[in-house]
Design a protein around this motif. Sequence first.
Motif, mmCIF file in Angstrom:
data_model
loop_
_atom_site.group_PDB
_atom_site.id
_atom_site.type_symbol
_atom_site.label_atom_id
_atom_site.label_comp_id
_atom_site.label_asym_id
_atom_site.label_seq_id
_atom_site.Cartn_x
_atom_site.Cartn_y
_atom_site.Cartn_z
ATOM 1 N N ASP A 161 -2.082 5.821 5.658
ATOM 2 C CA ASP A 161 -2.602 6.898 6.504
ATOM 3 C C ASP A 161 -4.119 6.825 6.582
ATOM 4 N N HIS A 162 -4.766 6.532 5.452
ATOM 5 C CA HIS A 162 -6.223 6.364 5.451
ATOM 6 C C HIS A 162 -6.631 5.196 6.342
ATOM 7 N N ALA A 163 -5.885 4.103 6.255
ATOM 8 C CA ALA A 163 -6.208 2.921 7.068
ATOM 9 C C ALA A 163 -6.103 3.243 8.553
ATOM 10 N N ALA B 257 -8.939 3.125 -0.467
ATOM 11 C CA ALA B 257 -8.047 4.283 -0.563
ATOM 12 C C ALA B 257 -7.073 4.120 -1.729
ATOM 13 N N LEU B 258 -6.563 2.897 -1.921
ATOM 14 C CA LEU B 258 -5.645 2.622 -3.012
ATOM 15 C C LEU B 258 -6.343 2.827 -4.358
ATOM 16 N N LEU B 259 -7.565 2.337 -4.494
ATOM 17 C CA LEU B 259 -8.319 2.523 -5.733
ATOM 18 C C LEU B 259 -8.625 4.000 -5.971
ATOM 19 N N ALA B 260 -9.000 4.718 -4.918
ATOM 20 C CA ALA B 260 -9.277 6.147 -5.048
ATOM 21 C C ALA B 260 -8.026 6.890 -5.499
ATOM 22 N N TYR C 295 0.845 -1.190 0.000
ATOM 23 C CA TYR C 295 0.000 0.000 0.000
ATOM 24 C C TYR C 295 0.883 1.244 0.000
ATOM 25 N N SER C 296 0.400 2.306 -0.583
ATOM 26 C CA SER C 296 1.134 3.573 -0.560
ATOM 27 C C SER C 296 1.048 4.159 0.847
ATOM 28 N N SER C 297 1.893 5.105 1.137
ATOM 29 C CA SER C 297 1.858 5.740 2.459
ATOM 30 C C SER C 297 0.531 6.460 2.671
#
Length: 154
Positions: A109-111, A120-123, A103-105
């Motif tokens: 952060d969203h998680a 969040a990754l798809l968004a 996952y990106s940072s």
Amino acid sequence: MIRHALIASVLAVSTMIAAPTAANAGDLSGKVRDAAAAPVAGAQVVITELGVSAITDAEGVYRFHGLDAGKYRIAVELADDVRQHASAQVPETGEATRNIFLYSSAALDHARSGINPVEALLAEALMAQAWEEASRMTAQAEGREERAVPEFAG
């Protein structure tokens, strides 16, 4: 003397039969990729319960040989102390493949704030795509390039 040699031979054969062989062990390998699907070189992949680790190569590939069959929790550690986890099922023989996408940072952060990291990754991906499209459209408008309009037959 012959009796001792016979007993020693029986013990040697029974030890060879009881000893595990490489054919009775499974392997685990895979690729580690970042949120943009690029290979991650130099990441440390750890199976904590076994105390073993591997470093990904330039293509993001890691490999473990001779593992006991079972389910393992894998940790991927990056240089900036980021650790992400995955699980893998290792067969008794042969090789299991477990690719890991990090996952990106921003997604992490969203998680941490309670948002699903997959969403969040798809968004993030959709926003990046929209940004690229808007940039392309802006460049076309500034250059006053004519856009080809498809012809529809109907």
